[in-house]
Design an enzyme around this catalytic site. Structure first.
Site, PDB file in Angstrom:
ATOM      1  N   GLU A 198      42.278  37.457  43.905  1.00 49.65           N
ATOM      2  CA  GLU A 198      41.702  36.837  45.104  1.00 49.65           C
ATOM      3  C   GLU A 198      41.741  37.737  46.329  1.00 49.65           C
ATOM      4  O   GLU A 198      41.817  37.269  47.464  1.00 49.65           O
ATOM      5  CB  GLU A 198      42.396  35.495  45.407  1.00 49.65           C
ATOM      6  CG  GLU A 198      42.148  34.469  44.320  1.00 49.65           C
ATOM      7  CD  GLU A 198      42.868  33.148  44.553  1.00 49.65           C
ATOM      8  OE1 GLU A 198      43.653  33.067  45.512  1.00 49.65           O
ATOM      9  OE2 GLU A 198      42.653  32.222  43.762  1.00 49.65           O
ATOM     10  N   GLU A 281      40.121  31.411  37.156  1.00 44.10           N
ATOM     11  CA  GLU A 281      41.176  30.506  37.637  1.00 44.10           C
ATOM     12  C   GLU A 281      40.510  29.255  38.155  1.00 44.10           C
ATOM     13  O   GLU A 281      39.564  29.312  38.935  1.00 44.10           O
ATOM     14  CB  GLU A 281      42.033  31.139  38.742  1.00 44.10           C
ATOM     15  CG  GLU A 281      43.127  30.185  39.238  1.00 44.10           C
ATOM     16  CD  GLU A 281      44.031  30.797  40.302  1.00 44.10           C
ATOM     17  OE1 GLU A 281      44.346  31.999  40.183  1.00 44.10           O
ATOM     18  OE2 GLU A 281      44.416  30.086  41.255  1.00 44.10           O
TER      19      GLU A 281
END
Length: 820
Positions: A198, A281
């Protein structure tokens, strides 16, 4: 912390069809057609073995992005094996097909920090951490499971330019290749490797990584980019070298972050890459209330966005309950001392795909879609084996408001004998209603007919071997005092029992300073490349219900900085390990000491301080921090150096830590009990947030009567007699009804309203009264481990009192106002 109130909650079902809908859609071969005059929705599907569709890569889960698996390693062997079976064993539980693990970087990455395999340049240790063990356990149960590594942070030496390191450097490429070498030493093959979780991407870095994998003998390891958003696909489309360096496009939360996941998304650029597209995810949902969202996303991710893998964050909530995401995952396991755990609805939502498919199967696009052509009716996907004729269809009706019919006509060389059917009722909180075998279906004139009820997930299949595990948890209970650990047990490189690093790395090493045996040492020599907000290293241990005690530990520090001993450790703020409710005693290398109070707002208050010249230097010293009500006593080497009086925190864990990234050592931790705090008598229970009183709705006395909050009026329905039941637990008996406050039936679903019932009720009717500070306490249910909580932090009369995971909110704190 109240902002976590809505984590994992699924919104009310969408009433899209209406009770009087007469005209419904019909799908024939995946295409809608009219069906007029029917009172029951019908969807007709042709399952064509020659139908096109993408290759299925699997459904998995993540160990990492926080120390979410940490406590699992300390479970008794029997219960630990049961939990692992529920996660990985085929035909038993979640039967995960992909296990994604964190490549530890000595930095907090949500609910803890995972140890690096290379704390300093060149010092590779392939035995650190627990992810190797977890991957080995997963492979032992399912040899076909795919393994995936990803870094959330990295040690500070990586790409070090004097300003905290640089992740997008050649150092990181080499670091990841060395991690793959460690995996090989453990007999593990890593199938997929990512970049930086991320934190975007660097095209040139991905190109170097891809080249390094080929050069070092890891051509089989596919690169996933970029574990962030879909923008990576756009960049790949404009950069052929970058496109060649990324094998799989993985994005996070394409079905919505912490949502009902009714719709998933992709981009035209992502589809145009021609690569496999993954929800690398997704999740972040409560293990029970998030089950329906997970089931929707697995189906709809393919229908809406052609996603071929779904990876849930996280795999298990084996973390202490004071951490922010303590019920996220497929299973909760936060009491290794008792062996208690709980299998969630998310496990069975996963099982409905994983137990009926295999990676390498193919979707059949024309046999995947929405029931009746409408999202609100539910969804279905069909997958087939590439070589055996086997096939399965997974159907969810989670938002439907009426029964429906589905027909399946099989063609194209697929098996067409008896069709086995399994179902789960997601409206039920009874585990016996999940993964239930239904009567086999036989075709009539070549057509199978399925009767579908609302709120369900169904799997129909030509395969066998499915099932639901039968192992059951041990009973919950407190961690008794005294508690001692000489740190000899883990062996060099291991982690001390129950000690959970929140920042930095705490590992067993040979003791220094002339001491024999093993000690725990903070191993990170420099600040890491953080994923979370920065913090000093520390690790916590123990039961949040510990109240009056003395914690002590031997420490040794040989450089500038300070060692810390923590007590009454409570709530930690989300994504910020430095913000935590606790007291601590610090001792600097120069002999300066301080008693401090920390909180979740990152405020540090010095309660007492001074200098002990005898404690200066490199030698071993014993620190102790004692609590008795509001009295706090600090001692060094057996003599008191300071005291303080503070009512902010009434209970909590213990911990060790450092100020700065110094490599301090610790030995002989002990926690000894002080005077016990007991409760007996009759009380009003007044909520700290609202000022209102725990109340039985409408002065009812029947079994199952609900509990709410109401302005204090002196009524007997607002009075509770507290009676000890043993082991530090109590029954709360309504004065008017003579009945016991309970979490109904020990139901472990967050948001369940509390009620009263005739005793004895066992653990469901037992509560631990844990002082939280300033004269308030939390009420922790023995059966579920959750707290009595005013729903949504409401301050209005009639607001429901429910059970909810610990979050430090004032709506979970109660004043026991004694009546007699």
């Amino acid at each position: 912390m109240w902002t976590h109130r809505f984590r994992g909650r699924v919104p009310a079902r969408i009433a899209a069809l209406g009770a009087f809908l007469l005209v419904v859609g019909m799908i024939v071969g995946g295409q809608p057609s009219a069906a007029v005059g029917r009172e029951r929705a019908v969807t007709a599907v042709t399952v064509d073995g020659h139908g096109a569709g993408r290759t299925f890569d699997g459904v998995g889960a993540i160990s990492g992005g926080g120390g979410n698996t940490r406590l699992l390693t300390d479970y008794p062997a029997r219960q630990r094996g049961q939990i692992l079976d529920y996660l990985f064993r085929p035909g038993y539980g979640a039967a995960l097909q992909i296990l994604k693990v964190e490549i530890g970087g000595d930095t907090n990455s949500t609910d803890g920090a995972e140890a690096s395999h290379e704390h300093s340049r060149g010092a590779v240790n392939c035995g650190t951490g627990y992810e190797w063990w977890l991957m080995e356990q997963a492979k032992a149960r399912n040899p076909g499971i795919k393994l995936y590594g990803l870094a959330w942070g990295a040690p500070g030496w990586i790409g070090n330019t004097g300003s905290g390191g640089n992740f997008w450097s050649q150092d990181t490429v080499d670091y990841l290749v060395s991690w793959l070498g460690c995996a090989r030493r453990h007999g593990l093959t890593i199938d997929y490797l990512g970049g930086w979780n991320e934190r975007g991407y660097n095209a040139a870095w991905y190109e170097r990584l891809h080249a390094a994998l080929a050069a070092d003998g890891y051509r089989h390891t596919q690169v996933v980019g970029a574990d962030s958003g879909w923008d990576v696909a756009t960049a790949m489309r404009g950069d052929p070298a970058f496109d060649r360096a990324v094998d799989i496009v993985g994005t996070h939360y394409p079905c919505g972050y912490m949502s009902a996941m009714t719709q998933c998304s992709t981009t035209s650029d992502a589809l145009a890459t021609g690569k496999q597209l993954w929800a690398s995810e997704n999740g972040s949902e409560d293990y029970n209330t998030g089950g329906a969202a997970l089931a929707r996303a697995v189906n709809r991710g393919y229908i809406d966005a052609r996603l071929t893998a779904y990876i849930n964050w996280p795999v298990v909530a084996a973390v202490y309950p004071n951490l922010p995401y303590n019920t996220m995952g497929l299973v909760t396991a936060n009491q290794p001392w008792s062996g208690a755990y709980s299998v969630g609805k998310s496990t069975w939502a996963t099982a409905h795909t994983t137990q009926f498919t295999r990676p390498g199967w193919h979707y059949i696009d024309t046999a995947s879609g929405y029931l009746g052509g409408a999202r609100a009716n539910g969804s279905y996907v069909t997958l087939r084996s590439p070589d055996s004729g086997a096939w399965s269809t997974v159907v969810e009706t989670l938002d439907a408001t009426a029964a429906q019919t589905m027909t399946l006509r099989v063609t194209g060389g697929l098996a067409a004998g008896a069709l086995h059917m399994w179902s789960s009722d997601f409206n039920s909180d009874d585990q016996r209603d999940y993964m239930v075998r239904q009567p086999d279906l036989t075709p009539v004139n070549g057509v199978y007919t399925l009767s579908l009820q609302p709120g369900r997930v169904y799997s129909v299949t030509t395969t066998t071997g499915q099932g639901a595990g039968t192992a059951r948890s041990a009973a919950r209970g407190p961690l008794p005092l005294p508690y001692r650990d000489d740190f000899e047990h883990p062996g060099v490189g291991g982690e001390a029992r129950l000690l959970a690093a929140q920042q930095g790395s705490f590992e067993a090493v040979r003791c220094g300073g002339g001491r024999a045996g093993t000690c725990v040492q903070q191993m990170a020599p420099t600040a890491p490349i953080n994923w979370d907000n920065p913090a000093d290293p520390y690790a916590t241990l123990g039961d949040l219900g510990w109240t009056n005690y003395t914690v002590a530990v031997d420490t040794r520090l040989t450089q500038d900085g300070a060692v810390r001993l923590l007590g009454r450790v409570g709530t930690q703020s989300g994504f910020s390990p430095a913000g935590i409710d606790s007291y601590d005693l610090s001792l600097s290398h120069g002999g300066g000491w301080a008693i401090e109070r920390d909180n979740t707002a990152h405020q540090v208050t010095v309660l007492a301080q001074g200098t002990d010249t005898g404690a200066a230097g490199d030698g071993w010293h014993r620190l102790a921090l004692g609590f008795d009500g509001s009295a706090i006593t600090a001692s060094i080497d057996g003599h008191t150096v300071g005291t303080a009086d503070d009512t902010s925190y009434g209970s909590g864990q213990v911990g060790i830590g450092t100020t700065g990234y110094v490599q301090a050592q610790y030995d002989n931790l002990s926690v000894t009990p002080g005077p016990a705090q007991t409760y007996a008598g009759t009380y009003r229970l007044v909520n700290r947030n609202s000022g209102k009183t725990l109340d039985v709705v409408g002065q009812a006395t029947a079994d199952g009567s609900a509990v709410d909050q109401w302005t204090g009026n002196g009524g007997a329905n607002q009075q509770w007699t507290v009676r000890p039941t043993g082991d530090g637990y109590y029954a709360l008996v309504g004065v008017q009804s003579g009945k016991v406050l309970e979490a109904p039936g020990g139901n472990p679903v967050s948001g369940t309203q509390l009620d009263i019932r005739s005793g004895p009720l066992g653990a469901a009717g037992q509560w631990r009264i844990v002082p939280s500070g300033d004269g308030y306490a939390t009420l922790e249910n023995r059966a579920t481990g959750m707290l009595a909580d005013v729903d949504g932090q409401s301050t209005t009369d009639g607001a429901r009192v429910i059970e909810w995971p610990s979050n430090g909110g004032a709506n979970q704190q109660w004043q026991l106002a004694r009546i007699n």
